[in-house]
Structures are given as structure tokens and as C-alpha cells.
Design a protein around this motif. Structure first.
Motif, PDB file in Angstrom:
ATOM      1  N   HIS A  44      -5.182   0.543   0.138  1.00 41.55           N
ATOM      2  CA  HIS A  44      -4.270   1.679   0.183  1.00 41.55           C
ATOM      3  C   HIS A  44      -3.152   1.500   1.204  1.00 41.55           C
ATOM      4  O   HIS A  44      -2.285   2.360   1.320  1.00 41.55           O
ATOM      5  N   ARG A  45      -3.167   0.402   1.909  1.00 40.67           N
ATOM      6  CA  ARG A  45      -2.101   0.103   2.879  1.00 40.67           C
ATOM      7  C   ARG A  45      -1.450  -1.226   2.520  1.00 40.67           C
ATOM      8  O   ARG A  45      -2.135  -2.182   2.158  1.00 40.67           O
ATOM      9  N   GLY A  46      -0.145  -1.278   2.640  1.00 45.49           N
ATOM     10  CA  GLY A  46       0.564  -2.544   2.509  1.00 45.49           C
ATOM     11  C   GLY A  46       0.799  -3.041   1.101  1.00 45.49           C
ATOM     12  O   GLY A  46       1.452  -4.069   0.917  1.00 45.49           O
ATOM     13  N   TYR A  47       0.285  -2.340   0.089  1.00 46.04           N
ATOM     14  CA  TYR A  47       0.402  -2.882  -1.274  1.00 46.04           C
ATOM     15  C   TYR A  47       1.825  -2.798  -1.827  1.00 46.04           C
ATOM     16  O   TYR A  47       2.123  -3.389  -2.856  1.00 46.04           O
ATOM     17  N   LYS A  48       2.692  -2.100  -1.117  1.00 41.61           N
ATOM     18  CA  LYS A  48       4.080  -2.016  -1.580  1.00 41.61           C
ATOM     19  C   LYS A  48       4.928  -3.194  -1.103  1.00 41.61           C
ATOM     20  O   LYS A  48       6.090  -3.313  -1.476  1.00 41.61           O
ATOM     21  N   ARG A  49       4.334  -4.052  -0.267  1.00 35.24           N
ATOM     22  CA  ARG A  49       5.047  -5.255   0.123  1.00 35.24           C
ATOM     23  C   ARG A  49       5.110  -6.223  -1.056  1.00 35.24           C
ATOM     24  O   ARG A  49       4.243  -6.210  -1.942  1.00 35.24           O
ATOM     25  N   ALA A  50       6.116  -7.066  -1.059  1.00 36.29           N
ATOM     26  CA  ALA A  50       6.388  -7.957  -2.191  1.00 36.29           C
ATOM     27  C   ALA A  50       5.152  -8.738  -2.605  1.00 36.29           C
ATOM     28  O   ALA A  50       4.498  -9.392  -1.779  1.00 36.29           O
ATOM     29  N   GLY A  51       4.820  -8.649  -3.888  1.00 30.65           N
ATOM     30  CA  GLY A  51       3.748  -9.451  -4.453  1.00 30.65           C
ATOM     31  C   GLY A  51       2.361  -8.860  -4.347  1.00 30.65           C
ATOM     32  O   GLY A  51       1.449  -9.297  -5.052  1.00 30.65           O
ATOM     33  N   LEU A  52       2.159  -7.856  -3.483  1.00 32.93           N
ATOM     34  CA  LEU A  52       0.813  -7.346  -3.257  1.00 32.93           C
ATOM     35  C   LEU A  52       0.392  -6.315  -4.290  1.00 32.93           C
ATOM     36  O   LEU A  52      -0.809  -6.063  -4.457  1.00 32.93           O
ATOM     37  N   ALA A  53       1.339  -5.713  -4.981  1.00 36.60           N
ATOM     38  CA  ALA A  53       0.978  -4.742  -6.025  1.00 36.60           C
ATOM     39  C   ALA A  53       0.128  -5.410  -7.096  1.00 36.60           C
ATOM     40  O   ALA A  53      -0.799  -4.800  -7.640  1.00 36.60           O
TER      41      ALA A  53
END
Length: 253
Positions: free
Chosen positions: A160-169
């Protein structure tokens, strides 16, 4: 049952809209797009059983009173040593504090952060969705419920944290599909892996399902008055699997 998820931004191009169709033992993303207009959102919500909107649906009552009294020049300043707590009451709604204590996540302040721009749009959408003049419930009692995708993911035990960074979605999509094998993204899987706005819209639609079947938090009698004006973030209260276990009559058709 049909649920809708809206990842609402101030601008159309950053707003995601997901439609999920539920049947016995299965949930299918039947529509997903990014870059949606108010008209598209209103049409989708009207065609749904429940719609989760990722945006504050109201402002802190203390903030509304503050703005009103400030306009007339009669603000009462905080007492010595109470300034931080006073400003906190202006910045955060009761539901924000509930989310903080429940999940450890701190929602953006609708009165002090940029998310206020999305909230302006949400207020307009609520008006468009209630043409009779009777306001929709901001506590989630009507077709619309306020959701917070990151907090929903936390409740379901997902990243639920950091998934909006490039590639992590893309990693989160894989984890979501592993945890919910009954969920089909169909031709929209690539979009979910590429766009966190699209992914958040899908998560919002799943959270709407939780609210629709009684598997999400509700304000207590003591919290209801504030939730009615400020909004209420519905947090899932059970695992992802409960979304499909709780089969309703309309899901069987």
C-alpha cells in the motif's frame, strides 16, 4: 451487481474509471479508462449498484466554521500551547483520524493539501448525481461511498506504499491477482500494470463492493453527524475473499 471505482483527480486526464461486474464466484472488470469526464463518471455511477470515489466528499466542520468566521473577521485564536492541535482540527476530518488510528496511514488534508482540487470536483459530481435537489449521503448510505485505495490495500494485506512509483504498479497487480484469483482484468490488465490511476480505480471498485455487502466500516452513532457533512472513508473489514464469498441474489443472475 455492478460496482464502479473512480480515482478522481482535478483534471480529466489523471482520473481513472473502472466498472466491475460481479457474478457467482467471479468479478470481471468490464470497463476501464483513464482520462474521463464528469459526464462519463456520472453515467457510470448511475448505472451501478455502488460507486467508490477516491476523493474527500467534504471538509472538516472546524475548517468550514473557521472560514466563515474569518470572512467576518471574528476568528478566535487558539490558546497558548494549543496552536498545533487547533490547526490539526482545521486540517483533518474525523474520518481521516479514524483511518490514521486504524491503518497508520495519513490521508491528505482536504483543507490544506492539493487534494482539495479533486474535492471541488467531487462536490460538483455529487450535485450532478442528485438532480432532485436532495443531497446524496456523504456517509456512504446512497450509491456513492468515499474510499481510499491505499488504506483498502492495507486492510487486504497488500502493498500500500510506494506502488505509484514507476514500474511498481505491475508488481501490485500480480499480487492482487494472486490474492484474488476470481478477479479478471481481461484486456485491461496491461493498462492496470502501466497506470496507477487505472489500478486505483479498480481497487476503488473493489472497495465499493465491500461497502455494498456490509464488509466495510460504518460510522458509529456518535460519528454519524460528522460523517454526514465531512464524508466517511469506508475501510474493508474482511479479506479480499469475502468480496466473492458474500454472494448476493443479483450476483447469481
Amino acid at each position: 451487481m455492478i460496482t464502479v471505482g473512480v480515482d478522481l483527480a482535478a483534471a480529466d486526464e489523471r482520473s481513472g474509471l473502472a466498472v466491475v461486474t460481479w457474478s457467482a464466484g467471479r468479478a470481471v472488470v468490464s470497463s476501464l479508462s483513464v482520462g474521463v469526464t464528469d459526464a462519463s463518471i456520472v453515467a457510470a455511477v448511475r448505472g451501478s449498484d455502488k460507486a467508490g470515489i477516491d476523493s474527500p466528499l467534504g471538509w472538516p466542520s472546524a475548517f468550514v466554521s473557521f472560514v466563515t468566521t474569518h470572512q467576518s473577521g471574528s476568528v478566535t485564536p487558539p490558546s497558548s500551547g494549543d496552536g498545533a492541535a487547533w490547526r490539526r482540527r482545521l486540517a483533518y476530518r474525523m474520518t481521516d483520524e479514524v483511518v490514521r488510528s486504524t491503518t497508520g496511514l495519513i490521508p491528505m488534508s482536504v483543507s490544506a493539501d492539493r487534494i482539495g482540487h479533486a474535492a471541488f470536483r467531487a462536490a460538483g459530481l455529487l450535485a450532478l448525481l442528485s438532480p432532485s435537489g436532495a443531497p446524496l449521503s456523504r456517509a456512504g448510505d446512497d450509491v456513492v461511498v468515499e474510499v481510499y485505495p491505499a488504506a483498502s490495500l492495507f486492510c487486504w494485506g497488500l502493498t500500500h506504499r510506494g506502488y505509484k512509483r514507476a514500474g511498481l504498479a505491475s508488481d501490485l497487480v500480480s499480487a492482487l491477482l494472486e490474492s484474488a484469483p476470481w478477479l479478471s482484468l481481461g484486456p485491461f490488465e496491461t493498462l492496470c500494470r502501466r497506470s496507477h490511476d487505472a489500478l486505483d480505480a479498480v481497487v476503488a471498485a473493489l472497495a465499493a463492493r465491500a461497502a455494498a455487502i456490509g464488509q466495510a466500516s460504518r460510522p458509529s452513532p456518535a460519528q454519524l453527524a460528522a460523517a454526514t457533512t465531512e464524508g466517511w472513508i469506508a475501510l474493508p473489514t474482511g479479506p479480499l475473499a469475502d468480496l466473492i464469498r458474500q454472494t448476493r441474489v443479483e450476483d447469481r443472475s
